[in-house]
Design a protein around this motif. Structure first.
Motif, mmCIF file in Angstrom:
data_model
loop_
_atom_site.group_PDB
_atom_site.id
_atom_site.type_symbol
_atom_site.label_atom_id
_atom_site.label_comp_id
_atom_site.label_asym_id
_atom_site.label_seq_id
_atom_site.Cartn_x
_atom_site.Cartn_y
_atom_site.Cartn_z
ATOM 1 N N LEU A 33 6.758 -5.477 -7.507
ATOM 2 C CA LEU A 33 7.794 -5.692 -6.496
ATOM 3 C C LEU A 33 8.520 -7.017 -6.708
ATOM 4 O O LEU A 33 9.731 -7.117 -6.496
ATOM 5 C CB LEU A 33 7.165 -5.641 -5.104
ATOM 6 N N LEU A 34 7.785 -8.049 -7.113
ATOM 7 C CA LEU A 34 8.408 -9.334 -7.407
ATOM 8 C C LEU A 34 9.444 -9.198 -8.509
ATOM 9 O O LEU A 34 10.575 -9.707 -8.391
ATOM 10 C CB LEU A 34 7.341 -10.351 -7.816
ATOM 11 N N PHE A 35 9.080 -8.509 -9.601
ATOM 12 C CA PHE A 35 10.016 -8.363 -10.715
ATOM 13 C C PHE A 35 11.268 -7.605 -10.283
ATOM 14 O O PHE A 35 12.371 -7.892 -10.750
ATOM 15 C CB PHE A 35 9.335 -7.669 -11.884
ATOM 16 N N GLY A 36 11.095 -6.639 -9.392
ATOM 17 C CA GLY A 36 12.261 -5.920 -8.881
ATOM 18 C C GLY A 36 13.196 -6.841 -8.121
ATOM 19 O O GLY A 36 14.422 -6.756 -8.252
ATOM 20 N N ALA A 37 12.618 -7.750 -7.333
ATOM 21 C CA ALA A 37 13.437 -8.696 -6.577
ATOM 22 C C ALA A 37 14.120 -9.698 -7.501
ATOM 23 O O ALA A 37 15.285 -10.054 -7.302
ATOM 24 C CB ALA A 37 12.563 -9.427 -5.552
ATOM 25 N N MET A 84 0.807 -1.214 0.000
ATOM 26 C CA MET A 84 0.000 0.000 0.000
ATOM 27 C C MET A 84 0.845 1.271 0.000
ATOM 28 O O MET A 84 0.308 2.375 -0.030
ATOM 29 C CB MET A 84 -0.936 0.010 1.215
ATOM 30 N N ASP A 85 2.157 1.120 0.012
ATOM 31 C CA ASP A 85 3.041 2.278 -0.042
ATOM 32 C C ASP A 85 2.751 3.059 -1.325
ATOM 33 O O ASP A 85 2.840 2.514 -2.425
ATOM 34 C CB ASP A 85 4.496 1.800 -0.035
ATOM 35 N N PRO A 86 2.406 4.351 -1.214
ATOM 36 C CA PRO A 86 2.070 5.134 -2.416
ATOM 37 C C PRO A 86 3.180 5.151 -3.454
ATOM 38 O O PRO A 86 2.903 5.195 -4.654
ATOM 39 C CB PRO A 86 1.814 6.540 -1.854
ATOM 40 N N LEU A 87 4.430 5.081 -3.011
ATOM 41 C CA LEU A 87 5.538 5.079 -3.964
ATOM 42 C C LEU A 87 5.472 3.843 -4.860
ATOM 43 O O LEU A 87 5.604 3.939 -6.089
ATOM 44 C CB LEU A 87 6.873 5.105 -3.214
ATOM 45 N N HIS A 88 5.228 2.678 -4.267
ATOM 46 C CA HIS A 88 5.186 1.448 -5.053
ATOM 47 C C HIS A 88 3.943 1.390 -5.931
ATOM 48 O O HIS A 88 4.003 0.971 -7.094
ATOM 49 C CB HIS A 88 5.237 0.233 -4.127
ATOM 50 N N ARG A 89 2.800 1.806 -5.380
ATOM 51 C CA ARG A 89 1.565 1.766 -6.163
ATOM 52 C C ARG A 89 1.653 2.727 -7.358
ATOM 53 O O ARG A 89 1.237 2.397 -8.471
ATOM 54 C CB ARG A 89 0.360 2.094 -5.289
ATOM 55 N N THR A 90 2.189 3.909 -7.111
ATOM 56 C CA THR A 90 2.318 4.883 -8.198
ATOM 57 C C THR A 90 3.335 4.422 -9.232
ATOM 58 O O THR A 90 3.116 4.567 -10.445
ATOM 59 C CB THR A 90 2.707 6.259 -7.641
ATOM 60 N N ARG A 135 -3.942 12.157 -11.373
ATOM 61 C CA ARG A 135 -3.052 13.086 -10.682
ATOM 62 C C ARG A 135 -1.664 13.133 -11.330
ATOM 63 O O ARG A 135 -1.046 14.194 -11.419
ATOM 64 C CB ARG A 135 -2.896 12.689 -9.213
ATOM 65 N N ARG A 136 -1.199 11.963 -11.768
ATOM 66 C CA ARG A 136 0.190 11.871 -12.233
ATOM 67 C C ARG A 136 0.353 12.190 -13.718
ATOM 68 O O ARG A 136 1.437 12.574 -14.150
ATOM 69 C CB ARG A 136 0.726 10.464 -11.965
ATOM 70 N N TYR A 137 -0.694 11.991 -14.491
ATOM 71 C CA TYR A 137 -0.628 12.249 -15.927
ATOM 72 C C TYR A 137 -1.429 13.518 -16.239
ATOM 73 O O TYR A 137 -2.534 13.689 -15.715
ATOM 74 C CB TYR A 137 -1.205 11.079 -16.723
#
Length: 612
Positions: free
Chosen positions: A357-361, A330-336, A602-604
């Motif tokens: 997150l899995l792909f990052g690991a 639920m961390d906004p950084l990861h979700r965004t 918000r981001r785009y």
């Protein structure tokens, strides 16, 4: 590309576009500028780490003939290289990129028919002044483009195209409809005026305009093999596919959930020739406390972790478990970050964030990973393939199955402000796209009604549903510079199984009979006989509560563009009714979509143009 002006001074524009692709290609950056074309590239080095730099140019008789910017892998490049060398071609590198260039110079537009792989590329024919855009048969690799009055802007993702100063970030009613439904129509994108090149298609742009053609479609042919031959053919194809897809000059791993599909891929990878030596790494995702506190659901009757461990131990991989907790997901950084990798909102929520997150690991230990993605579409693994009501419904079977708990209606429709819901008319949109897809299906003249319907169902999955999953896989993995290969998307396997009768696909009365038969002896019986289980989703009630709280924050934000689109009173009523622990519950799916939609807007710098 622009025939009306010189692009020799376009380096800044090209660098702005390639800059959005830095995560996809962390290893190198390149630019090639011509009079009417400017090509940029961000490289993920997988084959010929030194020589495969792009954009790459090939010569003919000492003169520069063609230049390419290319993403993906051609798995039969060694055979093609040998054939081309026999025809007089000389190679400067060991890369598959140069083979693609040389294949074009030798065979012209027919060269794509010879390529076995996942790819998307732009190739500029210098002498003929023509741009060739091509995409692999199943659409494993993405390619987007925006037509201009005198040319085209193209890139691997919408964000790269939107980075060009002439391309507006606009979304019309159809784009918003696509964002709110689990429907992906080939050729379309969320963004107004932007197209996605269809899988198995080539687009040629020259001074006469743009011409798109299909070089591959799902073929319809009679299946004449008996059952024993059919199972053996599937087994032989899988072994050949895995041998080809293990080729890389970087570490290769597998994504192992403990289901049949990923376990077959892992077993075959462990048995295939490994040019780098050592054990294959396998990676599984799990959630803190999930195995100990698991509650059976309609979609999943057992946790994944024990099955993944059993498969890894049986085939001898170096196994790694990537554990997720609620706060991280639920961390906004990861979700965004996950949403921006997708360039679009999604109702998949924690399944998107956990995959990201899995792909990052995985990337920490491997540059290439092999996935069991698409086996359900190829072999018929989902429960709705075996649900008479879902099969009989005049819509996509996955929608009939998923919407059942919401009275057969898209749960997203309940989120919308009533006038907007009426304007978008999501049920009509889903019905129209469904009937358009069904009209494309070719049938055998003598097929009985049951086989005709199952051919339609497989066609829908192989041309519509799988595109959603492949898009998710590519975007979230490449956001970490991880190349995920999809063995079950090899077109030879897809064609063969597509034309195998449903009675043979289910010869033992279960889902994915052919795959299970082909995998006999490869896996422990517990894994081989395991019932289909979807990508994991957390059951932790704290996740639902945090999602609930985030939705309330959005509804209370008077500056939110999203709130203007919503039926706020209805949403508050849903929140009062509670959030399901299952990731497949309609309320939780609604709220995941709402949060993702808000983040996207918000981001785009999206301008909504919602008039019909």
């Amino acid at each position: 590309m622009d025939f009306d002006r010189s692009l020799a001074g376009e380096r800044a524009n090209i660098l702005a576009m390639t800059g959005t692709m830095a995560l996809r290609g962390p290893d190198a950056e390149g630019v090639w500028l011509g009079e009417h074309v400017a090509l940029g590239h961000r490289r993920l080095a997988v084959i010929d780490l030194v020589g495969g730099v792009q954009p790459m140019t090939a010569d003919r008789d000492g003169t520069a003939a063609a230049t390419i910017t290319y993403s993906g892998e051609v798995y039969n490049y060694r055979e093609l290289r040998e054939e081309l060398a026999g025809l007089g071609h000389h190679f400067r590198t060991q890369s598959d990129t140069e083979v693609v260039l040389r294949a074009y110079l030798e065979w012209g537009d027919a060269f794509v028919d010879k390529l076995n792989g996942m790819f998307a590329f732009g190739l500029w024919d210098i002498a003929r002044e023509r741009l060739v855009l091509a995409r692999d048969r199943m659409g494993v690799k993405p390619l987007y483009y925006y037509a201009t009055p005198a040319g085209v802007v193209f890139g691997s993702e919408p964000k790269s195209v939107l980075a060009h100063h002439t391309v507006p970030t606009e979304v019309d009613a159809d784009g918003l409809r696509a964002a709110l439904t689990m429907v992906k129509t080939p050729g379309e994108s969320l963004y107004r005026g932007m197209r996605e090149l269809r899988p198995g298609h080539v687009l040629v742009v020259d001074r006469n305009g743009a011409q798109e053609r299909a070089y591959w479609r799902l073929p319809t042919r009679e299946h004449t093999d008996d059952l024993e031959t059919t199972v053996g053919t599937v087994r032989d194809l899988l072994r050949d596919i895995m041998t080809r897809q293990m080729v890389a000059d970087v570490p290769v791993g597998t994504l192992l959930s403990g289901g049949l599909d990923s376990s077959v891929v892992t077993a075959l990878a462990a048995a295939a020739p490994n040019e780098r030596g050592g054990r294959v790494r396998s990676f599984a995702v799990d959630f803190v406390g999930q195995t100990e506190n698991f509650r059976p659901e309609a979609w999943r009757d057992a946790p994944d972790a024990p099955f993944a461990r059993a498969a890894a131990a049986h085939v001898g991989t170096d196994h790694h478990e990537v554990m997720m907790d609620v706060a991280t997901m639920m961390d906004p950084l990861h979700r965004t970050s996950a949403m921006m990798a997708m360039d679009a909102p999604s109702p998949m929520g924690d399944m998107i964030t956990s995959a990201y997150l899995l792909f990052g690991a995985v990337r920490e230990g491997s540059t290439v990973a092999l996935s069991g993605e698409s086996a359900d579409e190829v072999f018929g693994g989902y429960n709705w393939f075996h649900d008479p009501d879902a099969l009989a419904a005049p819509t996509y079977p996955w929608l009939a199955s998923q919407y059942r708990s919401n009275g057969g209606v898209n749960p997203a429709a309940d989120l919308l402000e009533p006038d907007l819901a009426k304007l978008l008319d999501l049920p009509r949109y889903e019905a129209d796209t469904y009937h358009s897809a069904i009209a494309e299906v070719e049938h055998l003249p003598a097929a009985d009604p049951g086989e005709r319907r199952m051919r339609e169902v497989f066609y829908l999955h192989l041309t519509r549903w799988v595109q959603i999953l492949l898009d998710r896989k590519d975007r979230l993995s490449m956001a970490h510079g991880l190349e995920v290969r999809v063995p079950f998307c090899d077109h030879r396997l897809v064609e063969y199984v597509y034309n195998t009768p449903w009675t043979a696909k289910t010869y033992d009365g279960r889902e994915k009979s052919l795959l299970r038969g082909a995998a006999a002896g490869l896996l422990p019986d517990s894994v081989l006989q395991r019932k289909k289980s979807p990508y994991p989703s957390t059951q932790d009630p704290r996740y639902g509560q945090m999602l609930h709280d985030r939705v309330n924050e959005i509804l209370d934000d008077r500056g939110s563009q999203t709130v203007d689109l919503l039926n706020v009173a209805r949403i508050r009523e849903m929140l009062d009714n509670g959030m399901e622990s299952s990731g497949f519950g309609p309320n939780r799916r609604r709220m995941e979509l709402l949060v993702s939609l808000d983040d996207w807007l918000r981001r785009y710098p999206v301008r909504l143009r919602l008039e019909n």
